[in-house]
Design an enzyme around this catalytic site. Structure first.
Site, PDB file in Angstrom:
ATOM      1  N   LYS A 186       0.444  -1.339  -0.170  1.00  0.00           N
ATOM      2  CA  LYS A 186       0.374   0.144  -0.037  1.00  0.00           C
ATOM      3  C   LYS A 186       0.223   1.341  -0.119  1.00  0.00           C
ATOM      4  O   LYS A 186       1.675   1.076   0.220  1.00  0.00           O
ATOM      5  CB  LYS A 186      -1.126  -0.295   1.349  1.00  0.00           C
ATOM      6  CG  LYS A 186      -2.427  -1.019   1.042  1.00  0.00           C
ATOM      7  CD  LYS A 186      -3.121  -1.063  -0.059  1.00  0.00           C
ATOM      8  CE  LYS A 186      -3.720  -1.928   0.116  1.00  0.00           C
ATOM      9  NZ  LYS A 186      -3.467  -3.412  -0.285  1.00  0.00           N
ATOM     10  N   ASN A 187       0.578   2.845  -0.236  1.00  0.00           N
ATOM     11  CA  ASN A 187       0.653   3.740  -0.236  1.00  0.00           C
ATOM     12  C   ASN A 187       1.786   3.841   1.057  1.00  0.00           C
ATOM     13  O   ASN A 187       2.809   5.192   0.948  1.00  0.00           O
ATOM     14  CB  ASN A 187       0.003   4.807  -0.472  1.00  0.00           C
ATOM     15  CG  ASN A 187      -0.508   4.421  -1.973  1.00  0.00           C
ATOM     16  OD1 ASN A 187      -0.918   3.439  -2.734  1.00  0.00           O
ATOM     17  ND2 ASN A 187      -1.047   5.890  -2.986  1.00  0.00           N
TER      18      ASN A 187
END
Length: 388
Positions: A186-187
């Site tokens: 994920k970011n």
């Protein structure tokens, strides 16, 4: 750039020496469970998301389940959600005995629309789980105005930390229970983990209890306060879904670096949009993927299959053979045997059309522009070979 590089996965976290130092500091502290780092991370997320409460948990799946639970969802209820999503979005309802009802998505945004949802509402509908697919932020204010007030909106923002709504406010600040993921790709990555953003203090306190078995005090307080009660009171049936300080120490550094990460993803997306071949005969991308308000967790390409002599699956395999870690997000849930066996699933035209031609190209804050150029060269070479 035709010389092969090391295999490039679609999403790789960006960890610096600062993250390593943070984890080391926590390991040396003598406490690695849920404690002061977790509390600090939650408070810093509140500022970032412009919301009064954030409750961290062990996954976004847990965040979704707990959000539905505290919203009163249970056996016999129906929860509308898109079919084009990861299975957690639907399974969170099943864990509580409710029924996920799949709806279609828009061909350009890849997200559910107000009309998609309204068509699926019945007298049993108690909630809608909207997915900010790829980092595209759905207009939940408009959706709220169109839905009966008794239907709860839960936001699945697993892809959307850093995304912004139409009014420029962060996803997570809408007033809905909003669920984030800190999974490995994920970011904002802490390996595993998730969080729920919400404005209501009473509900937040209940969520904090539920993530720790339903206890009224957490392990950190019992560890650090000698005068605290020796046996905590159990208020309701809870779960083991807590976060920990090792993860939170990573998260605090990752949160401070979101501006850097956002810019790198934007630079890669601009390169892809400018240089990928095939746009003249129908290659397309998700709507608004170059907007400042889009988190760009995924960069999704819709192949113009009518112009190619290859199907999507073989195209992805061919890219992987060239060390480009293309992926598919996602196989429609309504077409999977498990959900078909639960009850009959209707056809969802847009979702099925999209599934035949979507693929995800590598994009992450750890990628270099040179690596992105390699992806472009390999994609362009392949699509030209397959053009009929």
């Amino acid at each position: 750039m035709n010389e092969k590089i090391e295999y490039l996965p679609f999403g790789r976290p960006n960890f610096s020496s600062e993250e390593i130092d943070a984890v080391t500091r926590v390991m040396k502290s003598g406490w690695i469970g849920m404690g002061p780092e977790t509390i600090a991370f939650e408070q810093e997320l509140c500022v970032f998301l412009n919301v009064s409460n954030v409750v961290t948990v062990n996954s976004c799946t847990s965040a979704l389940e707990l959000s539905l639970l505290v919203s009163g969802i249970g056996p016999g209820d129906e929860v509308i959600c898109p079919s084009l999503t990861w299975c957690s979005t639907a399974n969170a309802s099943l864990y509580l005995g409710a029924k996920p009802v799949f709806c279609d998505v828009d061909l350009k945004s890849l997200c559910i629309t107000e009309q998609n949802i309204i068509e699926k509402i019945t007298e049993k509908t108690k909630a809608v789980v909207v997915v900010h697919f790829g980092g595209y932020a759905i207009d939940v204010v408009s959706l709220r105005a169109k839905l009966p007030p008794e239907i709860v909106i839960i936001e699945d923002a697993a892809h959307a930390i850093g995304s912004r709504y139409l009014d420029g406010t962060p996803v997570g600040s809408s007033g809905n229970l909003t669920c984030f993921s800190f999974y490995a790709n994920k970011n904002l990555s802490t390996g595993e983990g998730g969080a729920i953003a919400l404005p209501n203090q009473e509900v937040a306190d209940r969520l904090r209890s539920l993530r720790q078995h339903g206890l009224v005090s957490d392990a950190w307080k019992r560890f650090t306060h000698p005068k605290s009660i020796l046996t905590a009171e159990l208020m309701e049936l809870g779960y083991k879904m807590n976060y920990n300080d090792l993860q939170a120490s990573l998260g605090r550094v990752q949160l401070r670096r979101q501006g850097e990460f956002h810019q790198r993803r934007l630079d890669i997306a601009k390169l892809y949009c400018d240089e990928l071949a095939g746009q003249e005969f129908g290659l397309s991308f998700q709507d608004d993927v170059l907007s400042e308000d889009h988190a760009r967790h995924l960069f999704v390409v819709m192949l113009p299959l009518e112009h190619l002599n290859i199907d999507r699956n073989d195209f992805v395999i061919a890219l992987r053979d060239r060390n480009v870690g293309a992926a598919i997000h996602y196989a429609p849930l309504h077409s999977m045997k498990f959900y078909r066996d639960l009850h009959d699933q209707p056809s969802l035209e847009n979702t099925e059309r999209l599934y035949e031609k979507i693929l995800t190209l590598p994009i992450s804050a750890s990628m270099t522009i040179e690596q992105a150029k390699y992806v472009v060269s390999q994609f362009n070479s392949l699509i030209q070979e397959c053009y009929k």
